[in-house]
Write a protein that holds these residues in place. Structure first.
Motif, mmCIF file in Angstrom:
data_model
loop_
_atom_site.group_PDB
_atom_site.id
_atom_site.type_symbol
_atom_site.label_atom_id
_atom_site.label_comp_id
_atom_site.label_asym_id
_atom_site.label_seq_id
_atom_site.Cartn_x
_atom_site.Cartn_y
_atom_site.Cartn_z
ATOM 1 N N VAL A 170 -2.667 28.843 2.628
ATOM 2 C CA VAL A 170 -1.421 28.648 1.947
ATOM 3 C C VAL A 170 -1.217 26.934 2.288
ATOM 4 N N VAL A 171 -0.220 26.428 1.450
ATOM 5 C CA VAL A 171 -0.064 24.930 1.548
ATOM 6 C C VAL A 171 1.327 24.982 2.433
ATOM 7 N N THR A 172 1.307 24.244 3.301
ATOM 8 C CA THR A 172 2.305 24.065 4.296
ATOM 9 C C THR A 172 2.960 22.766 4.400
ATOM 10 N N GLU A 173 2.218 21.816 3.911
ATOM 11 C CA GLU A 173 2.874 20.271 4.071
ATOM 12 C C GLU A 173 2.594 19.742 2.471
ATOM 13 N N LEU A 174 3.426 19.061 2.025
ATOM 14 C CA LEU A 174 3.207 18.071 0.979
ATOM 15 C C LEU A 174 3.902 16.621 1.207
ATOM 16 N N THR A 194 6.495 23.495 4.989
ATOM 17 C CA THR A 194 7.446 23.447 6.300
ATOM 18 C C THR A 194 7.913 22.033 6.300
ATOM 19 N N ARG A 195 7.154 21.263 5.385
ATOM 20 C CA ARG A 195 7.532 19.769 5.288
ATOM 21 C C ARG A 195 7.201 19.437 3.820
ATOM 22 N N LEU A 196 8.158 18.450 3.190
ATOM 23 C CA LEU A 196 8.046 18.205 1.945
ATOM 24 C C LEU A 196 8.428 16.748 2.167
ATOM 25 N N ASP A 197 7.755 15.635 1.763
ATOM 26 C CA ASP A 197 7.993 14.309 1.688
ATOM 27 C C ASP A 197 7.563 13.708 0.637
ATOM 28 N N LEU A 198 8.568 13.225 -0.515
ATOM 29 C CA LEU A 198 8.159 12.625 -1.745
ATOM 30 C C LEU A 198 9.114 11.235 -1.455
ATOM 31 N N LYS A 252 12.107 28.738 2.460
ATOM 32 C CA LYS A 252 12.746 29.271 3.539
ATOM 33 C C LYS A 252 12.215 28.676 4.603
ATOM 34 N N HIS A 253 10.955 28.157 4.757
ATOM 35 C CA HIS A 253 10.288 27.728 5.891
ATOM 36 C C HIS A 253 10.464 26.168 5.959
ATOM 37 N N LEU A 254 10.888 25.648 5.109
ATOM 38 C CA LEU A 254 11.091 24.219 5.366
ATOM 39 C C LEU A 254 11.792 23.389 6.370
ATOM 40 N N LYS A 255 11.122 22.447 7.330
ATOM 41 C CA LYS A 255 11.907 22.138 8.195
ATOM 42 C C LYS A 255 12.276 20.842 8.098
ATOM 43 N N ILE A 256 11.480 19.751 7.206
ATOM 44 C CA ILE A 256 11.407 18.564 7.001
ATOM 45 C C ILE A 256 11.685 18.305 5.499
ATOM 46 N N LEU A 257 12.838 17.686 5.023
ATOM 47 C CA LEU A 257 12.974 17.467 3.745
ATOM 48 C C LEU A 257 13.161 16.009 3.635
ATOM 49 N N ASN A 258 12.261 14.960 2.800
ATOM 50 C CA ASN A 258 12.636 13.556 2.848
ATOM 51 C C ASN A 258 12.251 13.206 1.341
ATOM 52 N N LEU A 259 13.423 12.695 0.667
ATOM 53 C CA LEU A 259 13.637 12.363 -0.707
ATOM 54 C C LEU A 259 14.282 11.065 -0.834
ATOM 55 N N LEU A 281 24.491 17.394 -5.204
ATOM 56 C CA LEU A 281 23.731 18.163 -4.259
ATOM 57 C C LEU A 281 23.778 19.638 -4.574
ATOM 58 N N PRO A 282 22.762 20.449 -4.851
ATOM 59 C CA PRO A 282 23.038 21.619 -5.025
ATOM 60 C C PRO A 282 23.366 22.268 -3.795
ATOM 61 N N ALA A 283 24.176 23.322 -3.694
ATOM 62 C CA ALA A 283 24.664 24.375 -2.414
ATOM 63 C C ALA A 283 23.570 24.952 -1.938
ATOM 64 N N GLU A 284 22.510 25.095 -2.618
ATOM 65 C CA GLU A 284 21.338 25.904 -2.135
ATOM 66 C C GLU A 284 20.565 25.260 -1.237
ATOM 67 N N ILE A 285 20.629 24.075 -0.996
ATOM 68 C CA ILE A 285 20.047 23.406 0.368
ATOM 69 C C ILE A 285 20.605 24.229 1.674
ATOM 70 N N GLY A 286 21.675 24.629 1.517
ATOM 71 C CA GLY A 286 22.155 25.285 2.619
ATOM 72 C C GLY A 286 21.620 26.655 3.010
ATOM 73 N N GLU A 287 20.697 26.965 2.026
ATOM 74 C CA GLU A 287 19.825 28.324 2.408
ATOM 75 C C GLU A 287 18.528 27.921 3.088
ATOM 76 N N LEU A 288 18.296 26.576 3.406
ATOM 77 C CA LEU A 288 17.101 26.186 4.001
ATOM 78 C C LEU A 288 17.375 26.219 5.793
ATOM 79 N N LYS A 289 17.386 27.557 6.097
ATOM 80 C CA LYS A 289 18.169 27.743 7.495
ATOM 81 C C LYS A 289 17.235 26.908 8.899
ATOM 82 N N LYS A 290 16.011 26.554 8.396
ATOM 83 C CA LYS A 290 15.227 26.075 9.400
ATOM 84 C C LYS A 290 14.990 24.639 9.363
ATOM 85 N N LEU A 291 15.878 24.141 8.565
ATOM 86 C CA LEU A 291 15.605 22.601 8.345
ATOM 87 C C LEU A 291 16.175 21.689 9.534
ATOM 88 N N THR A 292 15.510 20.845 10.236
ATOM 89 C CA THR A 292 15.542 20.048 11.297
ATOM 90 C C THR A 292 16.063 18.557 10.735
#
Length: 326
Positions: free
Chosen positions: A74-78, A100-104, A121-128, A137-148
């Motif tokens: 599975v793809v875990t980082e992009l 777990t990591r999305l960096d664009l 749901k497994h995302l820890k790092i979101l860099n945009l 900002l979509p309220a759904e970001i609040g569903e990313l419970k593992k985000l650090t």
């Protein structure tokens, strides 16, 4: 269970007839190929083959990290940054459910973040950061419970900061500066027990510090608070002294008024204090000049009494997250 484990090992083992590799889940292959079809040549030229996790002699696609789960990969980082991607946020990304990591960051993405982002749901790092993203900002970001780590700075987001960000219990770094946010900063962010760095500077935010911190029983881990270049009013509440881990308090270029509370002296690790370009009056408490940790106190552009002086040599802070570098 032992039989299952043996089969999983066999899947990626060197066999008599050659190398047999785990298959990549079709969902991830489809999503990455959809993204590939929508990206510019600078990325596509390095994405060879149909399988983003590699196939035979072909390596994984540049910026794609995969992990094994049972018989599949599975793809875990992009990480696809600084390659001048143009166009809307690629919604197909939200089908990579094991990310777990999305960096664009540092591209030219436009439009809103789709609400489907909440699927990761497994995302820890979101860099945009450093894009041209817009809208609220979509309220759904609040569903990313593992985000650090959440990096959304240097875009054109507008509207209010979603209170749903307070639903991210592991969030440590929140960067929202250089956008067009309005309204008050949600005081619920103070309930984030792990939040160390909050930067909402260079927006159009209103309200007061008292609105944000209430009685001061909040922001227990906060070290850096950047509120500069907004439209905050009111005064400096005594309750700031309860933010016992605070090291940087950056309030420059707001509409804050009144006297500087002597309670600031009680913040034990306060190192940088920027009060410049507000409407403060009176004098600076003597204790701040004697504070053992305070290196920098900048007060220019206020209505202090004659003779009131700064402390240290003013410089623009560029705080680096040493725990996570790009």
């Amino acid at each position: 269970m032992a039989r299952f484990s043996a089969l999983a090992i066999l899947c990626c083992s060197v066999m008599f007839l050659g190398v047999v590799r785990c298959k990549t889940v079709k969902r991830d292959v489809k999503a990455l190929n959809e993204i590939k079809a929508s990206l510019g040549w600078r990325v596509v030229y390095a994405w060879v083959g149909d399988d983003p996790c590699g196939d035979g002699d072909l390596p994984p696609w540049s910026g794609v990290t995969c992990s094994q789960q049972g018989d599949y990969r599975v793809v875990t980082e992009l990480e696809v940054y600084a390659v001048s991607i143009v166009g809307p946020f690629p919604t197909a990304v939200t089908n990579l459910l094991d990310l777990t990591r999305l960096d664009l960051h540092n591209n030219k993405l436009t439009g809103p973040i789709p609400p489907q982002i909440g699927r990761l749901k497994h995302l820890k790092i979101l860099n945009l950061r450093w894009n041209k993203l817009q809208d609220t900002l979509p309220a759904e970001i609040g569903e990313l419970k593992k985000l650090t780590h959440l990096y959304l700075s240097f875009n054109s987001f507008k509207g209010e900061i979603p209170v749903e960000l307070a639903n991210l219990p592991d969030l440590r770094y929140l960067y929202l500066h250089e956008n067009r946010f309005t309204g008050k900063i949600p005081p619920e962010l103070g309930n984030l027990k792990n939040l160390r760095h909050l930067d909402v500077s260079n927006n159009h935010l209103t309200g007061t510090l008292r609105d944000l911190i209430g009685n001061g029983e909040c922001f227990h881990s906060l070290r850096n608070l950047y509120l500069n270049n907004n439209q905050l009013g009111g005064g400096l509440p005594d309750q700031l002294a309860n933010l016992s881990n605070l090291e940087i308090l950056y309030l420059s270029h707001n509409k804050i008024s009144g006297a500087v509370t002597p309670k600031l002296v009680e913040i034990p690790r306060l190192t940088y204090l920027y009060l410049d370009h507000n409407s403060f009056v009176g004098r600076i408490p003597d204790g701040l000049y004697k504070h053992p940790f305070l290196k920098e106190m900048y007060i220019e552009g206020n209505n202090f009494k004659p003779g009131v002086k700064s402390k240290g040599t003013h410089k623009v802070l560029d705080v680096i997250d040493t725990e996570f570098l790009f």
